[in-house]
Design a protein around this motif. Structure first.
Motif, PDB file in Angstrom:
ATOM      1  N   ASP A   1       1.509  -7.188  12.247  1.00 25.68           N
ATOM      2  CA  ASP A   1       2.956  -7.374  12.270  1.00 25.68           C
ATOM      3  C   ASP A   1       3.294  -8.560  11.361  1.00 25.68           C
ATOM      4  OD1 ASP A   1       2.576  -9.772  13.724  1.00 25.68           O
ATOM      5  OD2 ASP A   1       2.955  -8.791  15.647  1.00 25.68           O
ATOM      6  N   ALA A   2       4.590  -8.845  11.213  1.00 26.26           N
ATOM      7  CA  ALA A   2       5.033  -9.891  10.296  1.00 26.26           C
ATOM      8  C   ALA A   2       4.426 -11.249  10.645  1.00 26.26           C
ATOM      9  CB  ALA A   2       6.561  -9.966  10.294  1.00 26.26           C
TER      10      ALA A   2
ATOM     11  N   GLY B   1       0.822  -1.209   0.000  1.00 26.27           N
ATOM     12  CA  GLY B   1       0.000   0.000   0.000  1.00 26.27           C
ATOM     13  C   GLY B   1       0.852   1.252   0.000  1.00 26.27           C
ATOM     14  N   GLN B   2       0.384   2.242   0.740  1.00 26.38           N
ATOM     15  CA  GLN B   2       1.075   3.524   0.797  1.00 26.38           C
ATOM     16  C   GLN B   2       1.983   3.628   2.017  1.00 26.38           C
ATOM     17  OE1 GLN B   2       0.871   5.143  -2.028  1.00 26.38           O
ATOM     18  NE2 GLN B   2      -0.560   3.514  -2.557  1.00 26.38           N
ATOM     19  N   GLY B   3       2.398   2.470   2.541  1.00 27.96           N
ATOM     20  CA  GLY B   3       3.344   2.451   3.646  1.00 27.96           C
ATOM     21  C   GLY B   3       2.668   2.288   4.990  1.00 27.96           C
ATOM     22  N   PRO B   4       3.457   2.329   6.059  1.00 28.25           N
ATOM     23  CA  PRO B   4       2.901   2.167   7.407  1.00 28.25           C
ATOM     24  C   PRO B   4       1.798   3.189   7.683  1.00 28.25           C
ATOM     25  CG  PRO B   4       5.302   2.165   7.454  1.00 28.25           C
ATOM     26  CD  PRO B   4       4.888   2.548   6.060  1.00 28.25           C
ATOM     27  N   GLY B   5       0.746   2.718   8.284  1.00 27.80           N
ATOM     28  CA  GLY B   5      -0.354   3.604   8.613  1.00 27.80           C
ATOM     29  C   GLY B   5      -1.364   3.791   7.497  1.00 27.80           C
TER      30      GLY B   5
END
Length: 196
Positions: free
Chosen positions: A172-173, A160-164
């Motif tokens: 998490d992983a 997506g557009q990154g964290p958040g």
């Protein structure tokens, strides 16, 4: 906000999100083919920039002076979808920015009902309006951004557009691995019940 400014806002956002897919990656990673058809990140940026120059330039009688040799007769196959070693990342990013500025100038100068002609489309569809082409390019850019999302995830796991990103579950992983295992188990279970 009117229809034209809304569409332009969406197009600008998708352009920037597409460029952001290159951030932090090596020259190899932005260029390497990750699908059997050769799809790669920098090639997607090059393609979108090239296509925009055609749709918002030539179609509305506003061609740009920039040469795009990869679109010439005799160019390598699909040369707008990949980047040669002689073409730098900086050149492709600059092309993308130039294309966006040229396209934005056309969009801002013309009314949504301004007529255009797409010479590479069949005769029965080639007569268009700026509104049609603006929607077309919003969709095309979003489609290629989707391709870029998947390629970037294959390269380094970024999604997506990154964290958040509010459009992605925050896991998490370990949670992502568990989710993937659930999806894999469901696919295998469905395969077991598949009858020829």
């Amino acid at each position: 906000m009117n229809d034209k400014s809304t569409l332009l806002r969406y197009l600008r956002l998708r352009r920037e999100q597409l460029l952001a897919k290159l951030d932090g990656l090596s020259e190899y990673d932005v260029r390497r083919p990750l699908t059997p058809t050769g799809t790669n990140l920098l090639g997607l940026v090059k393609h979108v920039a090239s296509v925009e120059l055609g749709y918002f330039g030539e179609v509305f009688g506003r061609p740009c002076a920039k040469a795009l040799p990869w679109l010439d007769d005799g160019a390598q196959p699909d040369a707008d979808m990949w980047v040669t070693p002689e073409e730098s990342r900086e050149q492709i990013v600059e092309l993308h920015r130039f294309s966006a500025a040229h396209s934005d100038a056309t969009i801002e100068a013309l009314a949504l009902d301004a007529p255009g002609d797409v010479p590479w489309w069949p005769e029965d569809r080639r007569h268009v309006t700026l509104h049609q082409i603006l929607v077309h390019m919003c969709v095309e850019t979003a489609q290629h951004l989707g391709h870029a999302d998947i390629l970037r995830e294959l390269i380094d796991g970024s999604a997506g557009q990154g964290p958040g990103d509010p459009n992605l579950p925050q896991r998490d992983a370990t949670e992502w691995a568990e989710h993937r295992a659930r999806v894999e188990a469901a696919a295998r279970a469905a395969q077991a019940t598949d009858h020829p």
